[in-house]
Design a protein around this motif. Structure first.
Motif, PDB file in Angstrom:
ATOM      1  N   VAL A   1      -2.936  -1.098  -8.183  1.00 58.04           N
ATOM      2  CA  VAL A   1      -3.439  -0.042  -7.303  1.00 58.04           C
ATOM      3  C   VAL A   1      -2.364   1.032  -7.158  1.00 58.04           C
ATOM      4  O   VAL A   1      -1.171   0.767  -7.377  1.00 58.04           O
ATOM      5  CB  VAL A   1      -3.814  -0.603  -5.918  1.00 58.04           C
ATOM      6  N   PRO A   2      -2.745   2.251  -6.776  1.00 61.28           N
ATOM      7  CA  PRO A   2      -1.729   3.276  -6.506  1.00 61.28           C
ATOM      8  C   PRO A   2      -1.057   3.021  -5.161  1.00 61.28           C
ATOM      9  O   PRO A   2      -1.668   2.471  -4.235  1.00 61.28           O
ATOM     10  CB  PRO A   2      -2.540   4.573  -6.489  1.00 61.28           C
ATOM     11  N   ALA A   3       0.195   3.409  -5.041  1.00 61.32           N
ATOM     12  CA  ALA A   3       0.939   3.270  -3.794  1.00 61.32           C
ATOM     13  C   ALA A   3       1.758   4.533  -3.574  1.00 61.32           C
ATOM     14  O   ALA A   3       2.032   5.292  -4.515  1.00 61.32           O
ATOM     15  CB  ALA A   3       1.836   2.043  -3.841  1.00 61.32           C
ATOM     16  N   THR A   4       2.158   4.727  -2.319  1.00 63.60           N
ATOM     17  CA  THR A   4       2.980   5.885  -1.956  1.00 63.60           C
ATOM     18  C   THR A   4       4.177   5.413  -1.145  1.00 63.60           C
ATOM     19  O   THR A   4       4.033   4.717  -0.134  1.00 63.60           O
ATOM     20  CB  THR A   4       2.169   6.907  -1.128  1.00 63.60           C
ATOM     21  N   ILE A   5       5.361   5.794  -1.619  1.00 59.72           N
ATOM     22  CA  ILE A   5       6.605   5.453  -0.924  1.00 59.72           C
ATOM     23  C   ILE A   5       7.399   6.744  -0.756  1.00 59.72           C
ATOM     24  O   ILE A   5       7.762   7.386  -1.749  1.00 59.72           O
ATOM     25  CB  ILE A   5       7.456   4.441  -1.699  1.00 59.72           C
TER      26      ILE A   5
ATOM     27  N   LEU B   1       7.815   0.363   1.432  1.00 54.06           N
ATOM     28  CA  LEU B   1       6.688   0.117   2.324  1.00 54.06           C
ATOM     29  C   LEU B   1       5.679   1.246   2.145  1.00 54.06           C
ATOM     30  O   LEU B   1       6.062   2.403   1.921  1.00 54.06           O
ATOM     31  CB  LEU B   1       7.155   0.052   3.778  1.00 54.06           C
ATOM     32  N   GLU B   2       4.407   0.922   2.221  1.00 60.72           N
ATOM     33  CA  GLU B   2       3.338   1.894   1.996  1.00 60.72           C
ATOM     34  C   GLU B   2       3.326   2.935   3.123  1.00 60.72           C
ATOM     35  O   GLU B   2       3.200   2.603   4.304  1.00 60.72           O
ATOM     36  CB  GLU B   2       1.992   1.181   1.912  1.00 60.72           C
ATOM     37  N   ASP B   3       3.467   4.220   2.747  1.00 60.66           N
ATOM     38  CA  ASP B   3       3.536   5.300   3.734  1.00 60.66           C
ATOM     39  C   ASP B   3       2.361   5.290   4.706  1.00 60.66           C
ATOM     40  O   ASP B   3       2.529   5.535   5.908  1.00 60.66           O
ATOM     41  CB  ASP B   3       3.566   6.662   3.020  1.00 60.66           C
ATOM     42  N   THR B   4       1.166   5.044   4.196  1.00 63.19           N
ATOM     43  CA  THR B   4      -0.028   5.165   5.035  1.00 63.19           C
ATOM     44  C   THR B   4      -0.101   4.105   6.129  1.00 63.19           C
ATOM     45  O   THR B   4      -0.916   4.218   7.052  1.00 63.19           O
ATOM     46  CB  THR B   4      -1.293   5.081   4.163  1.00 63.19           C
ATOM     47  N   GLU B   5       0.749   3.067   6.057  1.00 68.49           N
ATOM     48  CA  GLU B   5       0.728   2.007   7.070  1.00 68.49           C
ATOM     49  C   GLU B   5       1.731   2.241   8.195  1.00 68.49           C
ATOM     50  O   GLU B   5       1.811   1.445   9.142  1.00 68.49           O
ATOM     51  CB  GLU B   5       0.994   0.651   6.409  1.00 68.49           C
TER      52      GLU B   5
ATOM     53  N   LEU C   1       9.399 -10.144  11.490  1.00 67.51           N
ATOM     54  CA  LEU C   1       8.353 -11.163  11.407  1.00 67.51           C
ATOM     55  C   LEU C   1       7.090 -10.783  12.156  1.00 67.51           C
ATOM     56  O   LEU C   1       6.049 -11.405  11.978  1.00 67.51           O
ATOM     57  CB  LEU C   1       8.894 -12.497  11.939  1.00 67.51           C
ATOM     58  N   ASP C   2       7.157  -9.758  13.000  1.00 72.99           N
ATOM     59  CA  ASP C   2       5.968  -9.310  13.712  1.00 72.99           C
ATOM     60  C   ASP C   2       5.152  -8.309  12.903  1.00 72.99           C
ATOM     61  O   ASP C   2       4.151  -7.793  13.395  1.00 72.99           O
ATOM     62  CB  ASP C   2       6.365  -8.660  15.048  1.00 72.99           C
ATOM     63  N   ALA C   3       5.592  -8.042  11.667  1.00 72.93           N
ATOM     64  CA  ALA C   3       4.930  -7.018  10.851  1.00 72.93           C
ATOM     65  C   ALA C   3       4.104  -7.648   9.735  1.00 72.93           C
ATOM     66  O   ALA C   3       4.043  -7.137   8.633  1.00 72.93           O
ATOM     67  CB  ALA C   3       5.970  -6.069  10.265  1.00 72.93           C
ATOM     68  N   ASP C   4       3.476  -8.789  10.028  1.00 73.01           N
ATOM     69  CA  ASP C   4       2.730  -9.490   8.989  1.00 73.01           C
ATOM     70  C   ASP C   4       1.592  -8.666   8.413  1.00 73.01           C
ATOM     71  O   ASP C   4       1.149  -8.902   7.301  1.00 73.01           O
ATOM     72  CB  ASP C   4       2.161 -10.801   9.542  1.00 73.01           C
ATOM     73  N   GLY C   5       1.067  -7.711   9.136  1.00 74.62           N
ATOM     74  CA  GLY C   5      -0.055  -6.923   8.641  1.00 74.62           C
ATOM     75  C   GLY C   5       0.335  -5.822   7.688  1.00 74.62           C
ATOM     76  O   GLY C   5      -0.538  -5.147   7.132  1.00 74.62           O
ATOM     77  N   LEU C   6       1.617  -5.619   7.473  1.00 66.27           N
ATOM     78  CA  LEU C   6       2.072  -4.542   6.594  1.00 66.27           C
ATOM     79  C   LEU C   6       2.193  -5.033   5.149  1.00 66.27           C
ATOM     80  O   LEU C   6       2.339  -6.223   4.884  1.00 66.27           O
ATOM     81  CB  LEU C   6       3.425  -4.013   7.079  1.00 66.27           C
ATOM     82  N   SER C   7       2.154  -4.071   4.228  1.00 62.54           N
ATOM     83  CA  SER C   7       2.203  -4.395   2.797  1.00 62.54           C
ATOM     84  C   SER C   7       3.584  -4.122   2.219  1.00 62.54           C
ATOM     85  O   SER C   7       4.201  -3.084   2.499  1.00 62.54           O
ATOM     86  CB  SER C   7       1.172  -3.569   2.027  1.00 62.54           C
TER      87      SER C   7
END
Length: 281
Positions: A148-152, A187-191, A249-255
């Motif tokens: 997939v495309p990603a943005t950093i 880390l993905e900018d959009t997150e 460890l609280d950032a489990d939802g991030l990619s």
């Protein structure tokens, strides 16, 4: 009075009979004359000079050799299939020829020269090309978006991996065909709106064989930071693994972004990877 005697006819000599085939041969000999040139000898098999052990996809490879003067030489290549003519050349008066060929895909290759129905010796070499690892057979140890495309940091990275779960390992089977791996960590900018802004991701890449392994140094990236990672010297590696871990460890939802991972390989495609490949020596 004596009777007149009539003159006697001379006796005819018998004709020599000549067969049709012999007549044609004799006629050809008479037409050719004593100074007729002999029939040309059949062209000898060409010879290809030694080639380098390896080239890169798209690189010009100069093939040199020798053949019968004036003959047309077909330089042929093969990569796992049938022979194909990649270039043609004419042997000079001294018998030397030279032709340029390029490979469009990685993988073991063979090169030869052909004159008529006579083929030269076969030369073998490795052809290295960069493979997008996100498009190859892959095994991911957690949930992930693959290819997939990603943005950093505002930069785009096609053919990337977005790995979720806080920590993950991504595996490939390279079977000693590759020499180098590169990717960009971040880390993905959009997150970013879902974060508290202080997360970091840590990554390493490992090259493993059955007995030993080598690894890159630890690489760290924060928000809007693209950190390049390179590991060379993979020639003996059978497996390749990239790890990534979020320090918060609280950032489990991030990619975790493994941006455009690529490997320089003597192959057009890597082989399948299975769960049994994920053990660490």
């Amino acid at each position: 009075m004596s009777a007149a005697t009539s003159p006697r006819r001379p006796r005819r000599l018998p004709r020599a009979r000549v067969s049709g085939g012999l007549a044609l041969v004799l006629a050809a000999a008479l037409l050719a004359g004593p100074n007729a040139a002999p029939a040309p000898a059949a062209a000898a098999a060409p010879l290809v000079a030694p080639l380098p052990d390896a080239v890169d996809v798209g690189q010009t490879l100069t093939v040199r050799g020798r053949a019968t003067a004036g003959t047309t030489v077909a330089v042929q290549t093969r990569q796992g299939g049938a022979w194909r003519t990649a270039a043609r050349a004419t042997a000079s008066g001294s018998g030397a020829f030279r032709a340029a060929v390029r490979f469009t895909a990685g993988g073991p290759a063979q090169v030869r020269a052909v004159v008529g129905d006579r083929a030269s010796n076969t030369q073998r070499l490795a052809v290295y090309g960069w493979l997008d690892l996100a498009t190859q057979p892959i095994l991911v140890g957690s949930a992930a978006y693959v290819d997939v495309p990603a943005t950093i940091g505002g930069a785009s990275f096609p053919h990337s991996l977005l790995v979720q779960g806080g920590s993950a390992s991504v595996w490939w089977r390279v079977d000693r065909q590759c020499t180098e791996v590169r990717y960009t960590l971040g880390l993905e900018d959009t997150e970013f709106p879902r974060s508290d802004g202080d997360e970091e991701v840590v990554s390493r890449v490992y090259a493993l064989d059955e007995g030993v392994g080598s690894a890159s140094g630890e690489v760290v990236a924060g928000w809007y930071t693209a950190s390049p990672v390179t590991l060379r010297g993979l020639a003996q590696a059978e497996r390749l693994v990239i790890t990534g871990t979020l320090r918060d460890l609280d950032a489990d939802g991030l990619s975790i972004v493994i941006g455009t991972p690529r490997a320089r390989c003597n192959a057009a495609r890597l082989g399948p990877v299975s769960r049994s490949d994920t053990h660490v020596p």
